[in-house]
Design an enzyme around this catalytic site. Structure first.
Site, PDB file in Angstrom:
ATOM      1  N   ASP A  13      10.572 -32.323  -1.561  1.00 35.08           N
ATOM      2  CA  ASP A  13      11.329 -31.951  -2.762  1.00 35.08           C
ATOM      3  C   ASP A  13      11.445 -30.440  -2.967  1.00 35.08           C
ATOM      4  O   ASP A  13      11.643 -29.977  -4.094  1.00 35.08           O
ATOM      5  CB  ASP A  13      10.728 -32.594  -4.020  1.00 35.08           C
ATOM      6  CG  ASP A  13      10.814 -34.112  -4.002  1.00 35.08           C
ATOM      7  OD1 ASP A  13      11.791 -34.631  -3.413  1.00 35.08           O
ATOM      8  OD2 ASP A  13       9.916 -34.773  -4.552  1.00 35.08           O
ATOM      9  N   TYR A  18      19.441 -29.958   0.334  1.00 35.04           N
ATOM     10  CA  TYR A  18      20.412 -29.178  -0.441  1.00 35.04           C
ATOM     11  C   TYR A  18      20.731 -27.861   0.260  1.00 35.04           C
ATOM     12  O   TYR A  18      21.899 -27.496   0.445  1.00 35.04           O
ATOM     13  CB  TYR A  18      19.828 -28.942  -1.831  1.00 35.04           C
ATOM     14  CG  TYR A  18      20.580 -28.002  -2.728  1.00 35.04           C
ATOM     15  CD1 TYR A  18      21.946 -28.143  -2.975  1.00 35.04           C
ATOM     16  CD2 TYR A  18      19.911 -26.959  -3.374  1.00 35.04           C
ATOM     17  CE1 TYR A  18      22.622 -27.287  -3.824  1.00 35.04           C
ATOM     18  CE2 TYR A  18      20.573 -26.097  -4.224  1.00 35.04           C
ATOM     19  CZ  TYR A  18      21.930 -26.260  -4.449  1.00 35.04           C
ATOM     20  OH  TYR A  18      22.586 -25.401  -5.288  1.00 35.04           O
ATOM     21  N   LYS A  38      19.279 -35.069  12.238  1.00 38.70           N
ATOM     22  CA  LYS A  38      17.939 -35.328  11.702  1.00 38.70           C
ATOM     23  C   LYS A  38      17.295 -36.418  12.543  1.00 38.70           C
ATOM     24  O   LYS A  38      17.909 -37.445  12.814  1.00 38.70           O
ATOM     25  CB  LYS A  38      18.014 -35.747  10.238  1.00 38.70           C
ATOM     26  CG  LYS A  38      16.658 -35.944   9.571  1.00 38.70           C
ATOM     27  CD  LYS A  38      16.776 -35.897   8.064  1.00 38.70           C
ATOM     28  CE  LYS A  38      15.411 -36.017   7.408  1.00 38.70           C
ATOM     29  NZ  LYS A  38      15.404 -35.547   6.015  1.00 38.70           N
ATOM     30  N   SER A  42      13.391 -41.411   6.002  1.00 35.09           N
ATOM     31  CA  SER A  42      12.871 -42.553   5.254  1.00 35.09           C
ATOM     32  C   SER A  42      13.408 -42.508   3.825  1.00 35.09           C
ATOM     33  O   SER A  42      13.888 -41.473   3.360  1.00 35.09           O
ATOM     34  CB  SER A  42      11.340 -42.541   5.260  1.00 35.09           C
ATOM     35  OG  SER A  42      10.840 -41.293   4.837  1.00 35.09           O
ATOM     36  N   ASP A  55      20.144 -38.283   3.051  1.00 34.39           N
ATOM     37  CA  ASP A  55      20.188 -36.847   3.342  1.00 34.39           C
ATOM     38  C   ASP A  55      21.410 -36.505   4.193  1.00 34.39           C
ATOM     39  O   ASP A  55      22.136 -35.548   3.907  1.00 34.39           O
ATOM     40  CB  ASP A  55      18.922 -36.414   4.081  1.00 34.39           C
ATOM     41  CG  ASP A  55      17.680 -36.491   3.207  1.00 34.39           C
ATOM     42  OD1 ASP A  55      17.814 -36.778   2.005  1.00 34.39           O
ATOM     43  OD2 ASP A  55      16.578 -36.272   3.733  1.00 34.39           O
ATOM     44  N   GLU A 116      17.473 -30.892  10.477  1.00 33.93           N
ATOM     45  CA  GLU A 116      16.640 -30.992   9.274  1.00 33.93           C
ATOM     46  C   GLU A 116      15.365 -31.773   9.557  1.00 33.93           C
ATOM     47  O   GLU A 116      15.381 -32.823  10.190  1.00 33.93           O
ATOM     48  CB  GLU A 116      17.414 -31.677   8.138  1.00 33.93           C
ATOM     49  CG  GLU A 116      16.606 -31.699   6.843  1.00 33.93           C
ATOM     50  CD  GLU A 116      17.271 -32.481   5.720  1.00 33.93           C
ATOM     51  OE1 GLU A 116      16.680 -32.563   4.635  1.00 33.93           O
ATOM     52  OE2 GLU A 116      18.376 -33.027   5.943  1.00 33.93           O
ATOM     53  N   GLY A 117      14.258 -31.256   9.044  1.00 35.42           N
ATOM     54  CA  GLY A 117      12.982 -31.935   9.199  1.00 35.42           C
ATOM     55  C   GLY A 117      12.728 -32.974   8.128  1.00 35.42           C
ATOM     56  O   GLY A 117      13.614 -33.335   7.357  1.00 35.42           O
ATOM     57  N   GLY A 119      10.028 -33.820   4.975  1.00 36.37           N
ATOM     58  CA  GLY A 119       8.950 -33.277   4.162  1.00 36.37           C
ATOM     59  C   GLY A 119       8.637 -31.837   4.525  1.00 36.37           C
ATOM     60  O   GLY A 119       9.531 -31.023   4.741  1.00 36.37           O
ATOM     61  N   ASN A 179      14.563 -21.490  -3.010  1.00 33.85           N
ATOM     62  CA  ASN A 179      15.426 -22.398  -3.756  1.00 33.85           C
ATOM     63  C   ASN A 179      15.023 -22.402  -5.234  1.00 33.85           C
ATOM     64  O   ASN A 179      13.859 -22.232  -5.573  1.00 33.85           O
ATOM     65  CB  ASN A 179      15.311 -23.811  -3.170  1.00 33.85           C
ATOM     66  CG  ASN A 179      16.312 -24.760  -3.784  1.00 33.85           C
ATOM     67  OD1 ASN A 179      17.423 -24.368  -4.145  1.00 33.85           O
ATOM     68  ND2 ASN A 179      15.935 -26.015  -3.920  1.00 33.85           N
TER      69      ASN A 179
END
Length: 233
Positions: A13, A18, A38, A42, A55, A116-117, A119, A179
C-alpha cells in the site's frame, strides 16, 4: 536493445501500482513504446467467472495500453495474501523459468518495460519444496530497481531499510519516488532530505495525492531504465 526497470516499494500500500501507472503513462504519452509486466499478483477480482488482475488492469487503463490485463501477469491468485501463501491455498505455484520466459517475451514487445513487484522488496513468491523470493526474480531478470516510498511518518526508516536490503542482495537502486507528497508539510520535506542523505539515492520524483501526471522530464525518466542484461539460465 530494450530497457527495463523494476518497481518495488517500502511495503504494501505504498502506491506502487499507482506510481507504475504514472511512469508507463508518461512514457507512452511521449511516444515511447512502453509496457508493463508483473510476475505474480494476488487479490485478483473475480468477474464473469474469471480472475482479473487488478493492478495490471489499472496500469493498462491509466496508461492507454490495449493489452488485456491477463496477458501482463504470469501468475494470478484470488486470495489477497502474499503470493507464496495464495499459491499454497490455490495451487499453481510460480515457476522461475516461466517468469523469465514471460519477461523475455515482454522485453521483445516493448522498448521500455516497467516490471512491478509484489508488496515490499522482502516478499516470498514461492515457499514449498522450492523457495523463490522477490529478489530472486529481480536478479534472474537482470533488473535494477526504483523504490516507491510514502512521504509521512516512518518513511525514513522503511526507505533506508529497503535500500540497504537491496544493496545487500546485490541489486542496484536507481532512485526513489515519494508518493502522497505534500510540499507544504515540513515533515515531508525533511523526510525527502533525510532519505537522500542517509541512502545516497536521489528522490527522482514526488507524487502528490491525486496526481495524474508524473512530474519528471521524460529524458530523466528514461535514464532510470537500464538496458536489460542477460537473463539467468
Amino acid at each position: 536493445m530494450s530497457r527495463a526497470l523494476f518497481v518495488t516499494a517500502t511495503g504494501t500500500d505504498a502506491g506502487k501500482t499507482y506510481v507504475t501507472a504514472l511512469i508507463v503513462k508518461r512514457l507512452r504519452e511521449a511516444g515511447i513504446n512502453a509496457g508493463y509486466y508483473k510476475a505474480a499478483l494476488s487479490g485478483a477480482e473475480e468477474r464473469g467467472g474469471s480472475l482479473v488482475p487488478g493492478d495490471a488492469d489499472f496500469v493498462a487503463r491509466a496508461s492507454g495500453m490495449t493489452e488485456t490485463p491477463e496477458s501482463l501477469v504470469s501468475y494470478v491468485y484470488k486470495n489477497p495474501l502474499s503470493p507464496h501463501l495464495a499459491a499454497q491455498i490455490e495451487g499453481n505455484p510460480p515457476e522461475l523459468d516461466a517468469i523469465k520466459r514471460d519477461f523475455a517475451r515482454a522485453l521483445k514487445k516493448y522498448d521500455y518495460l516497467c516490471v512491478e513487484g509484489c508488496g515490499g522488496i522482502v516478499c516470498p513468491i514461492r515457499w514449498d519444496e522450492r523457495k523463490i523470493m522477490l529478489e530472486d526474480i529481480i536478479k534472474a531478470c537482470g533488473l535494477s530497481v526504483i523504490i516507491v516510498s510514502p512521504s509521512g511518518l516512518g518513511s525514513i526508516n522503511s526507505a533506508v531499510l529497503t535500500v540497504e536490503h537491496a544493496r545487500a542482495a546485490g541489486i542496484e537502486v536507481r532512485g526513489i519516488i515519494m508518493n502522497g507528497y505534500d510540499e507544504t508539510q515540513l515533515m515531508h520535506r525533511d523526510n525527502k532530505y533525510m532519505i537522500e542523505a542517509l541512502t545516497g539515492v536521489q528522490v527522482a520524483a514526488c507524487v502528490k495525492r491525486g496526481d495524474t501526471e508524473l512530474d519528471i522530464p521524460v529524458e530523466e525518466l528514461c535514464g532510470l531504465f537500464k538496458e536489460a542484461g542477460k537473463i539467468d539460465a
